[in-house]
Design an enzyme around this catalytic site. Structure first.
Site, PDB file in Angstrom:
ATOM      1  N   ASN A 177      14.934  58.169  13.790  1.00  0.00           N
ATOM      2  CA  ASN A 177      14.023  57.749  12.713  1.00  0.00           C
ATOM      3  C   ASN A 177      14.670  57.935  11.343  1.00  0.00           C
ATOM      4  O   ASN A 177      14.477  57.111  10.450  1.00  0.00           O
ATOM      5  CB  ASN A 177      12.688  58.497  12.805  1.00  0.00           C
ATOM      6  CG  ASN A 177      11.746  57.847  13.798  1.00  0.00           C
ATOM      7  OD1 ASN A 177      11.250  56.749  13.542  1.00  0.00           O
ATOM      8  ND2 ASN A 177      11.540  58.493  14.936  1.00  0.00           N
ATOM      9  N   LEU A 230       3.735  73.498  11.177  1.00  0.00           N
ATOM     10  CA  LEU A 230       3.805  74.020   9.810  1.00  0.00           C
ATOM     11  C   LEU A 230       2.517  74.767   9.454  1.00  0.00           C
ATOM     12  O   LEU A 230       1.424  74.360   9.861  1.00  0.00           O
ATOM     13  CB  LEU A 230       4.017  72.865   8.838  1.00  0.00           C
ATOM     14  CG  LEU A 230       5.362  72.152   9.015  1.00  0.00           C
ATOM     15  CD1 LEU A 230       5.360  70.801   8.325  1.00  0.00           C
ATOM     16  CD2 LEU A 230       6.505  73.025   8.510  1.00  0.00           C
ATOM     17  N   HIS A 284       4.242  60.204  14.570  1.00  0.00           N
ATOM     18  CA  HIS A 284       3.824  60.795  15.839  1.00  0.00           C
ATOM     19  C   HIS A 284       3.823  59.698  16.910  1.00  0.00           C
ATOM     20  O   HIS A 284       3.298  58.598  16.668  1.00  0.00           O
ATOM     21  CB  HIS A 284       2.430  61.411  15.716  1.00  0.00           C
ATOM     22  CG  HIS A 284       1.989  62.057  16.981  1.00  0.00           C
ATOM     23  ND1 HIS A 284       2.478  63.279  17.393  1.00  0.00           N
ATOM     24  CD2 HIS A 284       1.146  61.635  17.948  1.00  0.00           C
ATOM     25  CE1 HIS A 284       1.938  63.586  18.563  1.00  0.00           C
ATOM     26  NE2 HIS A 284       1.135  62.602  18.923  1.00  0.00           N
TER      27      HIS A 284
HETATM   28  C1  GRF Z   1      10.075  60.554  17.714  1.00  0.00           C
HETATM   29  O1  GRF Z   1       9.546  59.997  18.877  1.00  0.00           O
HETATM   30  C2  GRF Z   1       8.977  61.008  16.795  1.00  0.00           C
HETATM   31  O2  GRF Z   1       7.843  60.200  16.848  1.00  0.00           O
HETATM   32  C3  GRF Z   1       8.660  62.372  17.333  1.00  0.00           C
HETATM   33  O3  GRF Z   1       9.904  62.917  17.691  1.00  0.00           O
HETATM   34  C4  GRF Z   1      10.802  61.859  17.999  1.00  0.00           C
HETATM   35  C5  GRF Z   1      12.003  62.046  17.118  1.00  0.00           C
HETATM   36  O4  GRF Z   1      13.037  61.156  17.438  1.00  0.00           O
HETATM   37  N1  GRF Z   1       7.913  63.135  16.372  1.00  0.00           N
HETATM   38  P1  GRF Z   1      14.276  60.983  16.460  1.00  0.00           P
HETATM   39  O5  GRF Z   1      14.869  62.373  16.230  1.00  0.00           O
HETATM   40  O6  GRF Z   1      13.794  60.389  15.172  1.00  0.00           O
HETATM   41  O7  GRF Z   1      15.217  60.092  17.194  1.00  0.00           O
END
Ligand code: GRF
Length: 204
Positions: free
Chosen positions: A13, A86, A102
């Site tokens: 992400n 948190l 999420h």
């Molecule tokens: C994602 O699926 C996000 O929604 C969740 O943790 C995962 C993180 O993936 N909170 P990345 O580290 O961004 O690849």
């Protein structure tokens, strides 16, 4: 314009935010092993671990993390796969400028293992949610959601992969709206000035 991103692992992400030219000033992880730190470093973005295990309490960890974050005076703090719960203290410090992604259609399936839980529940629609963070974990005001159909043969891994593609699509969009001052909060319900769609449906 400064944005700080908090991660714990892979960092896909974070990568999507950077690919969308979101102006990230610094990245912090609660684990030195997080692969996402290297993604930031490769782009010349300051990237640091603040390992939670080095601190005696959650509060001590958060005080140090907040001190590091505040050096960048961020307009927005982005939780991109940050896997620590948190405290209310931290959440209030960044109230209204702390967002999370999420991997479920909240308020369904807060917490962990969302894809396996979605399959076990037999839901036919699944997805992801970008939301403002409040002290109530995975329950803050919703900025945008992406939905996908659940297929009969899906495994949790297949579902996770299809949801992740949508995460990479809606997270940068939500951050852009915030930076453009287009998000309006009416009693916990977020709208976007200009009326852009806050739901993406992807059937591919
Ligand atoms: C994602 O699926 C996000 O929604 C969740 O943790 C995962 C993180 O993936 N909170 P990345 O580290 O961004 O690849």
């Amino acid at each position: 314009m400064s944005i700080v991103v908090l991660i714990s692992g892979r960092g896909s992400n974070l990568q999507a935010l950077l690919d969308a030219s979101i102006p990230v000033s610094a990245v912090f992880s609660n684990s030195a092993q997080a692969q996402g730190l290297a993604i930031a470093a490769r782009r010349g973005i300051p990237a640091f671990a603040v390992p939670h295990r080095d601190f005696a309490s959650r509060e001590d960890f958060e005080r140090k993390l907040a001190a590091e974050i505040d050096r960048y005076a961020p307009r927005l703090v982005v939780l991109a796969g940050f896997m620590r719960v948190l405290t209310a203290w931290f959440v209030h410090r960044y109230a209204g400028r702390l967002v999370n992604i999420h991997p479920s259609l909240l308020p369904c399936f807060p917490g962990l293992d969302t894809h396996a839980r979605a399959l076990a529940a037999g839901v036919k629609l699944h997805g992801c949610t970008v939301h403002f963070v409040t002290a109530d974990v995975d329950h803050g005001p919703i900025v945008v959601q992406a939905a996908i159909p659940v297929r009969a043969a899906d495994t949790a891994e297949q579902l996770a992969a299809r949801v992740l593609r949508q995460e990479h699509r809606v997270f940068p969009q939500a951050v852009k709206w915030f930076l453009e001052d287009r998000l309006v909060n009416h009693a916990g319900v977020i709208s976007v000035k200009g009326g852009d769609a806050q739901l993406v449906f992807d059937d591919s």
